[in-house]
Scaffold this motif. Structure first.
Motif, short mmCIF file in Angstrom:
data_model
loop_
_atom_site.label_atom_id
_atom_site.label_comp_id
_atom_site.label_asym_id
_atom_site.label_seq_id
_atom_site.Cartn_x
_atom_site.Cartn_y
_atom_site.Cartn_z
N ALA A 1 13.97 -14.28 22.11
CA ALA A 1 13.57 -12.70 22.17
C ALA A 1 13.68 -12.03 20.89
O ALA A 1 12.84 -11.26 20.36
CB ALA A 1 14.28 -12.31 23.25
N LEU A 2 14.98 -12.47 20.08
CA LEU A 2 15.11 -11.70 18.69
C LEU A 2 14.12 -12.19 17.88
O LEU A 2 13.90 -11.59 16.87
CB LEU A 2 16.75 -12.09 18.47
CG LEU A 2 18.06 -11.37 19.36
CD1 LEU A 2 19.40 -11.83 19.04
CD2 LEU A 2 17.75 -9.94 18.82
N ARG A 3 13.81 -13.44 17.93
CA ARG A 3 13.07 -14.09 16.98
C ARG A 3 11.55 -13.36 17.06
O ARG A 3 11.18 -13.15 15.92
CB ARG A 3 12.75 -15.58 17.11
CG ARG A 3 11.92 -16.11 16.00
CD ARG A 3 11.99 -17.82 16.09
NE ARG A 3 11.68 -18.29 17.26
CZ ARG A 3 10.48 -18.57 17.84
NH1 ARG A 3 9.57 -18.12 17.05
NH2 ARG A 3 10.17 -18.86 19.07
N HIS A 4 11.04 -13.17 17.99
CA HIS A 4 9.87 -12.34 18.42
C HIS A 4 9.89 -11.20 18.15
O HIS A 4 8.84 -10.58 17.50
CB HIS A 4 9.35 -12.60 20.01
CG HIS A 4 9.05 -14.13 20.32
ND1 HIS A 4 8.84 -14.48 21.69
CD2 HIS A 4 8.72 -15.41 19.54
CE1 HIS A 4 8.65 -15.87 21.44
NE2 HIS A 4 8.49 -16.11 20.40
N GLN A 5 11.31 -10.46 18.48
CA GLN A 5 11.17 -9.13 18.03
C GLN A 5 11.10 -8.87 16.54
O GLN A 5 10.55 -7.82 16.22
CB GLN A 5 12.62 -8.44 18.61
CG GLN A 5 12.82 -7.23 18.33
CD GLN A 5 14.32 -6.65 18.98
OE1 GLN A 5 14.96 -7.46 19.72
NE2 GLN A 5 14.99 -5.71 18.38
N HIS A 6 11.58 -9.89 15.83
CA HIS A 6 11.37 -9.56 14.53
C HIS A 6 10.26 -10.19 13.88
O HIS A 6 10.15 -10.23 12.45
CB HIS A 6 12.84 -10.39 13.64
CG HIS A 6 14.06 -9.60 13.91
ND1 HIS A 6 14.82 -9.58 15.13
CD2 HIS A 6 14.79 -8.78 13.04
CE1 HIS A 6 15.91 -8.48 14.85
NE2 HIS A 6 15.79 -8.24 13.70
N ALA A 7 9.30 -10.62 14.65
CA ALA A 7 8.29 -11.57 14.20
C ALA A 7 8.37 -12.30 13.33
O ALA A 7 7.58 -12.59 12.37
CB ALA A 7 7.15 -10.24 13.68
#
Length: 178
Positions: free
Chosen positions: A8-14
């Motif tokens: 989720a953090l990886r996706h949040q940071h694109a």
């Protein structure tokens, strides 16, 4: 689950797995295994990931859906393994963000980190087995089974097992900002 939180953090940071791998020096295969829950990351790996996500390590563990009542059982807890010579943590509490309790293990000669460092919280250490040396600032405190120390963790600190026997202790951090 930590893997879901990291994804989720990886996706949040694109960011792609490749971009995170390049930023941390870790392999995409290892990152994928961590995200899918097939392996537990080391403390060193978690610190690298926290830097990429511009967060403290505690952010990696916050779970907005943490239960109001949490039962922690041996063999079901998240473990933060460490490379040889460093500490291993087993997480006792859920990630609500108010406080954290970890069961830590130090083999003879192991330390919590290469150098003492500080962070915004308060820590309490209670020795379960063996003996440890807790350095806070410039002072060393030798602790035996049943003894505890509480301190302002903004002061540089670290834990060491200077004995010939394994050591284990409970570490409570409030708020969790390791």
């Amino acid at each position: 689950m930590l893997g879901h939180r990291l994804r989720a953090l990886r996706h949040q940071h694109a960011l792609t797995l490749r971009q995170v791998a390049d930023a941390t020096g870790l392999s995409t295969a290892l990152l994928s295994q961590i995200e899918n829950g097939r392996t537990d990351p080391s403390v060193t790996t978690l610190r690298k990931l926290a830097q990429v996500f511009e967060a403290d390590m505690a952010t990696l563990f916050r779970d907005p859906d943490a239960p109001a009542v949490h039962v922690s059982r041996p063999g079901e807890r998240f473990r933060m393994a460490a490379p040889a010579g460093l500490i291993t943590y087993e997480r006792i509490t859920p990630g609500r963000g108010d406080f954290e309790v970890l069961r830590a293990q130090l083999a003879p000669g192991d330390v919590s980190s290469e150098h003492a460092w500080g962070h915004e919280s308060t820590e309490c250490v209670y020795v379960l087995d063996g003996a440890i040396t807790v350095t806070v600032g410039d002072t060393q405190h030798a602790l035996q089974v049943g003894e505890a120390i509480t301190f302002d963790s903004r002061q540089p600190h670290r834990y060491a097992n200077e004995s010939d026997a394994p050591a284990a202790f409970l570490l409570t951090v409030s708020p969790p900002t390791p």
